[in-house]
Design a protein around this motif. Structure first.
Motif, PDB file in Angstrom:
ATOM      1  N   ARG A   1      94.148  14.533  63.949  1.00 58.42           N
ATOM      2  CA  ARG A   1      94.778  14.084  65.190  1.00 58.42           C
ATOM      3  C   ARG A   1      93.660  13.869  66.207  1.00 58.42           C
ATOM      4  N   ILE A   2      93.605  12.676  66.787  1.00 58.77           N
ATOM      5  CA  ILE A   2      92.503  12.340  67.696  1.00 58.77           C
ATOM      6  C   ILE A   2      93.051  11.888  69.047  1.00 58.77           C
ATOM      7  N   VAL A   3      92.574  12.528  70.112  1.00 62.27           N
ATOM      8  CA  VAL A   3      92.849  12.095  71.482  1.00 62.27           C
ATOM      9  C   VAL A   3      91.546  11.572  72.073  1.00 62.27           C
ATOM     10  N   VAL A   4      91.598  10.405  72.677  1.00 62.09           N
ATOM     11  CA  VAL A   4      90.402   9.730  73.192  1.00 62.09           C
ATOM     12  C   VAL A   4      90.564   9.474  74.683  1.00 62.09           C
ATOM     13  N   PHE A   5      89.535   9.812  75.441  1.00 62.12           N
ATOM     14  CA  PHE A   5      89.526   9.486  76.865  1.00 62.12           C
ATOM     15  C   PHE A   5      89.079   8.040  77.055  1.00 62.12           C
ATOM     16  N   SER A   6      89.891   7.282  77.782  1.00 66.91           N
ATOM     17  CA  SER A   6      89.517   5.958  78.233  1.00 66.91           C
ATOM     18  C   SER A   6      89.576   5.971  79.766  1.00 66.91           C
ATOM     19  N   THR A   7      89.806   4.844  80.373  1.00 67.16           N
ATOM     20  CA  THR A   7      89.748   4.750  81.831  1.00 67.16           C
ATOM     21  C   THR A   7      90.723   3.712  82.360  1.00 67.16           C
ATOM     22  N   GLY A   8      91.219   3.951  83.565  1.00 70.64           N
ATOM     23  CA  GLY A   8      92.048   2.966  84.237  1.00 70.64           C
ATOM     24  C   GLY A   8      91.284   1.721  84.634  1.00 70.64           C
ATOM     25  N   ASN A   9      89.946   1.745  84.498  1.00 73.15           N
ATOM     26  CA  ASN A   9      89.144   0.563  84.807  1.00 73.15           C
ATOM     27  C   ASN A   9      89.426  -0.597  83.871  1.00 73.15           C
ATOM     28  N   VAL A  10      90.143  -0.359  82.772  1.00 70.78           N
ATOM     29  CA  VAL A  10      90.460  -1.480  81.884  1.00 70.78           C
ATOM     30  C   VAL A  10      91.472  -2.427  82.527  1.00 70.78           C
ATOM     31  N   TYR A  11      92.190  -1.961  83.562  1.00 74.56           N
ATOM     32  CA  TYR A  11      93.115  -2.847  84.273  1.00 74.56           C
ATOM     33  C   TYR A  11      92.348  -3.697  85.280  1.00 74.56           C
ATOM     34  N   PRO A  12      92.894  -4.830  85.660  1.00 71.73           N
ATOM     35  CA  PRO A  12      92.274  -5.618  86.730  1.00 71.73           C
ATOM     36  C   PRO A  12      92.568  -4.980  88.074  1.00 71.73           C
TER      37      PRO A  12
END
Length: 338
Positions: free
Chosen positions: A137-148
């Motif tokens: 089971r993998i949880v990955v941190f991404s970012t709200g910066n992917v939105y415009p």
């Protein structure tokens, strides 16, 4: 004011929901990127929650550990540490098995001077991890910066809204998401990708940045006039609990606090605690980097730390001369260059 030891204890204090989750899911936990701003407190939170649940599991923190003090702190608290360069495929292959994995490693600041390094850290690392742990089971941190940049009058973007990353950091973060989505489907790996913005605690974050500017009588630019915030402990608790909600194809969740917050209002509230009115410059622009976390709230319930508590703790910390991590968020950067 909290002492630094008190702050670290508060940030790693397990919630009942985290204890309950870790009591129901056995197996060792790997925290990849355990030496960053959030990694140490997440690893300590997992260790303390596992102990409270009576679970005999290894919580292992993996990082390069350029700062030996962080490594010593984790080891002293019962977190096993493993030095590893996650961009090295063989080094990742040699990591111990674990059915629970949280990938926090990433690069944002310094992107402008090292675009290849940012893509290597944010994308190549993700490929190595997914290939090494196809059944975990993998949880990955991404970012709200992917939105415009989003029209504030429209609310905030949800997970189903189109992405539009500005700059190479945000583009590489989306690249990480896409390769993980691909590998999740190809290998059947259950994953959750968390688009986080913005985590705060007393030593860093948007509230800390604003408080420091207020004390220094530096003008606060209102061009980026709206943000979302979440207390670091709440964000880490969600990350751990998200291990229960991984799927293939990968689940994507925005992680932040409720509502859209005005920088002008946050600064005014901080100024009241600090006894110094803020100085402003510029005019509020119509757009900001935002995200709507209603889907996460439906899964995990309300956050434990209120905005009032965050403002009070950060203001008292800065007013008392508490230590800064010296890592400005650059939340007001609008060209995507970090």
């Amino acid at each position: 004011m909290l002492s630094e030891a008190d702050l670290d204890e508060q940030l790693s204090r397990p919630t009942g929901a985290v204890i309950d989750f870790l009591a129901r899911f056995p197996g060792d936990l790997l925290v990849l990127g355990a030496s960053g701003k959030m990694g140490p407190s997440l690893a300590l939170l997992a260790r303390r929650a596992s102990d409270a649940a009576g679970m005999e599991r290894k919580v292992m923190g993996v990082a390069r550990f350029r700062d030996p003090e962080t490594r010593e702190q984790l080891e002293a608290a019962g977190v096993r540490t493993v030095a590893c360069d996650l961009t090295d495929r063989q080094a990742v292959h040699d990591l111990p098995e674990a059915p629970l994995v949280i990938l926090m490693a990433g690069q944002k600041f310094g992107t402008a001077s090292d675009q290849p390094g940012t893509w290597g850290t944010n994308v190549l690392t993700a490929v190595h991890v997914a290939e090494r742990f196809p059944t975990s089971r993998i949880v990955v941190f991404s970012t709200g910066n992917v939105y415009p940049f989003w029209e504030v009058s429209r609310g905030s973007p949800r997970e189903s809204d189109p992405v539009g990353p500005v700059g190479e950091y945000a583009q590489s973060a989306l690249g990480r998401e896409r390769v993980l989505e691909f590998l999740s489907v190809r290998s059947g790996t259950p994953m959750a990708i968390l688009r986080l913005n913005y985590a705060v605690e007393c030593r860093y974050g948007i509230l800390h940045d604003l408080a420091q500017r207020i004390v220094a009588r530096e003008p606060i630019d209102l061009t980026t006039g709206h943000v979302n915030l979440i207390w670091q402990r709440d964000a880490n608790a969600i990350a751990l609990r998200a291990l229960e909600h991984v799927t293939s194809p990968a689940t994507i969740l925005n992680v932040t606090g409720p509502g859209i917050l005005r920088i002008r209002d946050l600064a005014a509230r901080l100024g009241e605690h600090l006894g110094t009115p803020p100085v402003f410059t510029g005019t509020e622009g119509p757009t900001a980097l935002l995200s709507d976390a209603r889907a996460a709230a439906a899964l995990f319930g309300p956050l434990e730390t209120s905005l009032d508590e965050m403002v009070t703790m950060v203001a008292e910390w800065v007013r008392g001369g508490g230590r800064s991590l010296e890592k400005p968020t650059h939340y007001d950067t609008r060209d995507g260059s970090f």
